[in-house]
Design a protein around this motif. Structure first.
Motif, PDB file in Angstrom:
ATOM      1  N   LEU A  64     -43.678 -10.419  37.449  1.00  0.00           N
ATOM      2  CA  LEU A  64     -43.645  -8.995  37.770  1.00  0.00           C
ATOM      3  C   LEU A  64     -42.224  -8.488  37.604  1.00  0.00           C
ATOM      4  CD1 LEU A  64     -45.844  -8.678  40.983  1.00  0.00           C
ATOM      5  CD2 LEU A  64     -46.439  -8.023  38.631  1.00  0.00           C
ATOM      6  N   SER A  76     -41.214   0.198  42.131  1.00  0.00           N
ATOM      7  CA  SER A  76     -42.524  -0.187  41.619  1.00  0.00           C
ATOM      8  C   SER A  76     -42.492  -1.616  41.089  1.00  0.00           C
ATOM      9  CB  SER A  76     -42.919   0.763  40.482  1.00  0.00           C
ATOM     10  OG  SER A  76     -44.163   0.404  39.927  1.00  0.00           O
ATOM     11  N   TRP A  77     -43.509  -2.403  41.470  1.00  0.00           N
ATOM     12  CA  TRP A  77     -43.725  -3.724  40.885  1.00  0.00           C
ATOM     13  C   TRP A  77     -44.782  -3.591  39.808  1.00  0.00           C
ATOM     14  CZ3 TRP A  77     -40.500  -7.523  41.328  1.00  0.00           C
ATOM     15  CH2 TRP A  77     -39.653  -7.563  42.441  1.00  0.00           C
ATOM     16  N   GLU A  78     -44.461  -4.074  38.601  1.00  0.00           N
ATOM     17  CA  GLU A  78     -45.324  -3.895  37.436  1.00  0.00           C
ATOM     18  C   GLU A  78     -45.286  -5.134  36.560  1.00  0.00           C
ATOM     19  OE1 GLU A  78     -43.348  -0.662  35.502  1.00  0.00           O
ATOM     20  OE2 GLU A  78     -43.578   0.670  37.225  1.00  0.00           O
ATOM     21  N   ALA A 160     -52.852  -5.903  43.005  1.00  0.00           N
ATOM     22  CA  ALA A 160     -53.428  -4.726  42.345  1.00  0.00           C
ATOM     23  C   ALA A 160     -54.602  -4.186  43.149  1.00  0.00           C
ATOM     24  CB  ALA A 160     -53.858  -5.067  40.925  1.00  0.00           C
ATOM     25  N   ILE A 165     -49.492  -3.002  44.015  1.00  0.00           N
ATOM     26  CA  ILE A 165     -49.164  -2.578  42.648  1.00  0.00           C
ATOM     27  C   ILE A 165     -49.926  -1.283  42.418  1.00  0.00           C
ATOM     28  CG2 ILE A 165     -49.428  -3.095  40.194  1.00  0.00           C
ATOM     29  CD1 ILE A 165     -49.131  -6.065  40.918  1.00  0.00           C
ATOM     30  N   SER A 170     -50.602  -1.592  34.780  1.00  0.00           N
ATOM     31  CA  SER A 170     -50.601  -2.969  35.297  1.00  0.00           C
ATOM     32  C   SER A 170     -51.933  -3.297  35.947  1.00  0.00           C
ATOM     33  CB  SER A 170     -49.470  -3.163  36.308  1.00  0.00           C
ATOM     34  OG  SER A 170     -48.211  -3.030  35.687  1.00  0.00           O
TER      35      SER A 170
END
Length: 195
Positions: A64, A76-78, A160, A165, A170
């Motif tokens: 990530l 943001s985590w992507e 997710a 997320i 993503s």
């Protein structure tokens, strides 16, 4: 404008370019909607293809990328993603993966083709699954300050699902790969990491 058989379409009466830079343009249209009502419609025209990569190694780990996103000013985590070339989506995805994580991949599979926000923009995206990975050195763009995390892909799918997320691209790549694994549509040695 394209039309489905028997369906009314938008009619464009006049068009004005109201903004343009190297990445986007904004066009404003005087229109008649499908019911014949006059209106105004603004469209953001995106000049590149969004590309993204879900890398998965032999241990079932993925990467990530964390960064501050300017438009809504949040962290943001992507999955690795960025701007690409319409004529070379996979080459663009390979470049983004290397730039952001230092990874290269020997095996690739297309996961998704998406319209990211089709009510206000024409932005298109292509996402890929990548495996048979080799580690190298990341080389982010000068404007990027990235944090990299390596986590089990199952945990990232859960992120997710539970809202950790929030990046739509993503989420789509993760959930599509998870579904393909459950349907037996990924190579067996790769699918087991999702199950």
């Amino acid at each position: 404008m394209t039309e489905q058989v028997g369906q009314p379409v938008w009619q464009v009466l006049e068009t004005r370019k109201v903004y343009d830079n190297p990445w986007i343009g904004v066009t404003e249209h005087d229109v008649l909607d499908p019911n014949g009502n006059p209106g105004l419609y603004g469209v953001v025209r995106v000049k590149g293809l969004a590309v993204g990569v879900l890398p998965v190694d032999g241990e079932g780990m993925t990467w990530l990328v964390g960064q501050q996103r300017f438009p809504r000013d949040y962290y943001s985590w992507e999955l690795p993603e960025g701007g690409g070339d319409f004529d070379d989506p996979r080459g663009s995805a390979e470049r983004e993966l290397l730039e952001e994580t230092g990874l290269t991949a020997a095996s690739w599979q297309e996961l998704v083709r998406m319209d990211l926000s089709n009510a206000i923009t024409d932005e298109q995206a292509m996402g890929f699954l990548a495996w048979d990975l080799a580690e190298g050195t990341a080389a982010p763009e000068a404007c990027e300050r990235l944090e990299i995390r390596r986590l089990p892909v199952r945990d990232v799918v859960e992120m997710a699902l539970n809202g950790e997320i929030v990046d739509a691209f993503s989420q789509a790549m993760l959930l599509k790969a998870d579904l393909l694994a459950r349907r037996g549509a990924l190579p067996g040695d790769l699918a087991r990491h999702f199950l």
